[in-house]
Design a protein around this motif. Structure first.
Motif, PDB file in Angstrom:
ATOM      1  N   TYR A  45      38.858  26.189  34.585  1.00  0.00           N
ATOM      2  CA  TYR A  45      38.113  25.463  33.549  1.00  0.00           C
ATOM      3  C   TYR A  45      38.671  25.654  32.135  1.00  0.00           C
ATOM      4  O   TYR A  45      38.107  25.158  31.163  1.00  0.00           O
ATOM      5  CB  TYR A  45      36.632  25.846  33.574  1.00  0.00           C
ATOM      6  N   SER A  46      39.794  26.301  31.996  1.00  0.00           N
ATOM      7  CA  SER A  46      40.329  26.576  30.658  1.00  0.00           C
ATOM      8  C   SER A  46      40.856  25.333  29.958  1.00  0.00           C
ATOM      9  O   SER A  46      41.022  25.342  28.741  1.00  0.00           O
ATOM     10  CB  SER A  46      41.426  27.634  30.725  1.00  0.00           C
ATOM     11  N   TRP A  47      41.113  24.261  30.691  1.00  0.00           N
ATOM     12  CA  TRP A  47      41.598  23.028  30.078  1.00  0.00           C
ATOM     13  C   TRP A  47      40.620  22.534  29.018  1.00  0.00           C
ATOM     14  O   TRP A  47      41.025  21.892  28.049  1.00  0.00           O
ATOM     15  CB  TRP A  47      41.835  21.949  31.139  1.00  0.00           C
ATOM     16  N   LYS A  48      39.349  22.853  29.176  1.00  0.00           N
ATOM     17  CA  LYS A  48      38.328  22.403  28.223  1.00  0.00           C
ATOM     18  C   LYS A  48      38.594  22.936  26.813  1.00  0.00           C
ATOM     19  O   LYS A  48      38.323  22.253  25.829  1.00  0.00           O
ATOM     20  CB  LYS A  48      36.938  22.844  28.680  1.00  0.00           C
ATOM     21  N   TYR A  49      39.099  24.143  26.718  1.00  0.00           N
ATOM     22  CA  TYR A  49      39.371  24.733  25.410  1.00  0.00           C
ATOM     23  C   TYR A  49      40.493  23.996  24.688  1.00  0.00           C
ATOM     24  O   TYR A  49      40.383  23.686  23.507  1.00  0.00           O
ATOM     25  CB  TYR A  49      39.711  26.221  25.543  1.00  0.00           C
ATOM     26  N   VAL A  51      41.574  20.929  25.232  1.00  0.00           N
ATOM     27  CA  VAL A  51      41.135  19.569  24.912  1.00  0.00           C
ATOM     28  C   VAL A  51      40.196  19.581  23.704  1.00  0.00           C
ATOM     29  O   VAL A  51      40.312  18.741  22.810  1.00  0.00           O
ATOM     30  CB  VAL A  51      40.468  18.904  26.142  1.00  0.00           C
ATOM     31  N   SER A  52      39.287  20.537  23.658  1.00  0.00           N
ATOM     32  CA  SER A  52      38.350  20.628  22.522  1.00  0.00           C
ATOM     33  C   SER A  52      39.091  20.876  21.212  1.00  0.00           C
ATOM     34  O   SER A  52      38.771  20.261  20.189  1.00  0.00           O
ATOM     35  CB  SER A  52      37.334  21.745  22.754  1.00  0.00           C
ATOM     36  N   TYR A  89      48.536  19.398  24.879  1.00  0.00           N
ATOM     37  CA  TYR A  89      47.986  20.110  26.030  1.00  0.00           C
ATOM     38  C   TYR A  89      49.065  20.894  26.762  1.00  0.00           C
ATOM     39  O   TYR A  89      48.922  22.077  27.014  1.00  0.00           O
ATOM     40  CB  TYR A  89      47.305  19.131  26.983  1.00  0.00           C
ATOM     41  N   HIS A  93      48.889  24.813  25.831  1.00  0.00           N
ATOM     42  CA  HIS A  93      47.791  25.205  26.722  1.00  0.00           C
ATOM     43  C   HIS A  93      47.861  26.691  27.081  1.00  0.00           C
ATOM     44  O   HIS A  93      46.860  27.402  27.030  1.00  0.00           O
ATOM     45  CB  HIS A  93      47.818  24.336  27.988  1.00  0.00           C
ATOM     46  N   ASP A  97      45.116  29.523  26.184  1.00  0.00           N
ATOM     47  CA  ASP A  97      44.509  30.325  27.249  1.00  0.00           C
ATOM     48  C   ASP A  97      44.674  31.815  26.968  1.00  0.00           C
ATOM     49  O   ASP A  97      43.705  32.580  27.032  1.00  0.00           O
ATOM     50  CB  ASP A  97      45.159  30.013  28.599  1.00  0.00           C
TER      51      ASP A  97
END
Length: 181
Positions: A45-49, A51-52, A89, A93, A97
């Motif tokens: 679920y780290s992709w959310k950070y 993207v935000s 991203y 990314h 992370d």
């Protein structure tokens, strides 16, 4: 021949500094403190950070230049933002992370003690930690746990016999990811 601007030089220097920070400082700290299963769980679920963070940066850019573009330029701007978002991203990314995981590891949360049963078959050269909630079979993870125990002046896990119980203490940080102290 085109001249290199100050902004381009600053951008390249910042990129190099971020790369060095990621490669030589953050990555080794993260690899030392986190078990591989905890990192896998975080990566889900780290992709959310990332993207935000990009959305916030894009919103700031749009807000700053909103008066300088015309309505017929909007599709091109959207295309550029999508391209920049994808590049952002994939480009940062891992840095995001590792920065988040580093922040997680410096924030004190509750301590969690997990009991593991030692599986030690010396003749087969097999060693891992087993529990009802899963096992730790990765040699690097077992080494990390052992180093953590030795730093706390506890008995090395390799001194335990088969079926002995060993307790491993984890900290839970700001984003609820377990890490070794």
């Amino acid at each position: 021949m085109a001249k290199i601007s100050r902004v381009q030089i600053i951008f390249v220097i910042c990129f190099i500094i971020l790369y060095l920070l990621q490669s030589f400082i953050l990555e080794p700290i993260i690899k030392e403190k986190y078990l591989s299963d905890d990192l896998k769980y975080f990566k889900i679920y780290s992709w959310k950070y990332a993207v935000s963070i990009f959305i916030v940066i894009a919103a700031i850019i749009i807000f700053r230049i909103r008066k300088s573009f015309k309505t017929h330029q909007i599709p091109g701007i959207i295309l550029v933002l999508v391209f920049l978002g994808i590049s952002f991203y994939f480009g940062v990314h891992s840095l995001i992370d590792n920065s988040i995981l580093y922040i997680n590891s410096i924030t004190e949360g509750p301590k969690i003690a997990k009991a593991y049963e030692v599986v030690n078959h010396k003749e087969d050269k097999t060693f891992w930690l087993n529990s009802n909630n899963g096992s730790i079979q990765d040699k690097k993870d077992v080494e990390k746990i052992n180093k953590s125990r030795i730093r706390k002046n506890l008995k090395s896990i390799f001194e335990y016999q088969n079926n002995d119980t060993v307790k491993v203490e984890f900290n839970k940080g700001l984003i609820n990811i377990n890490y070794l102290e």
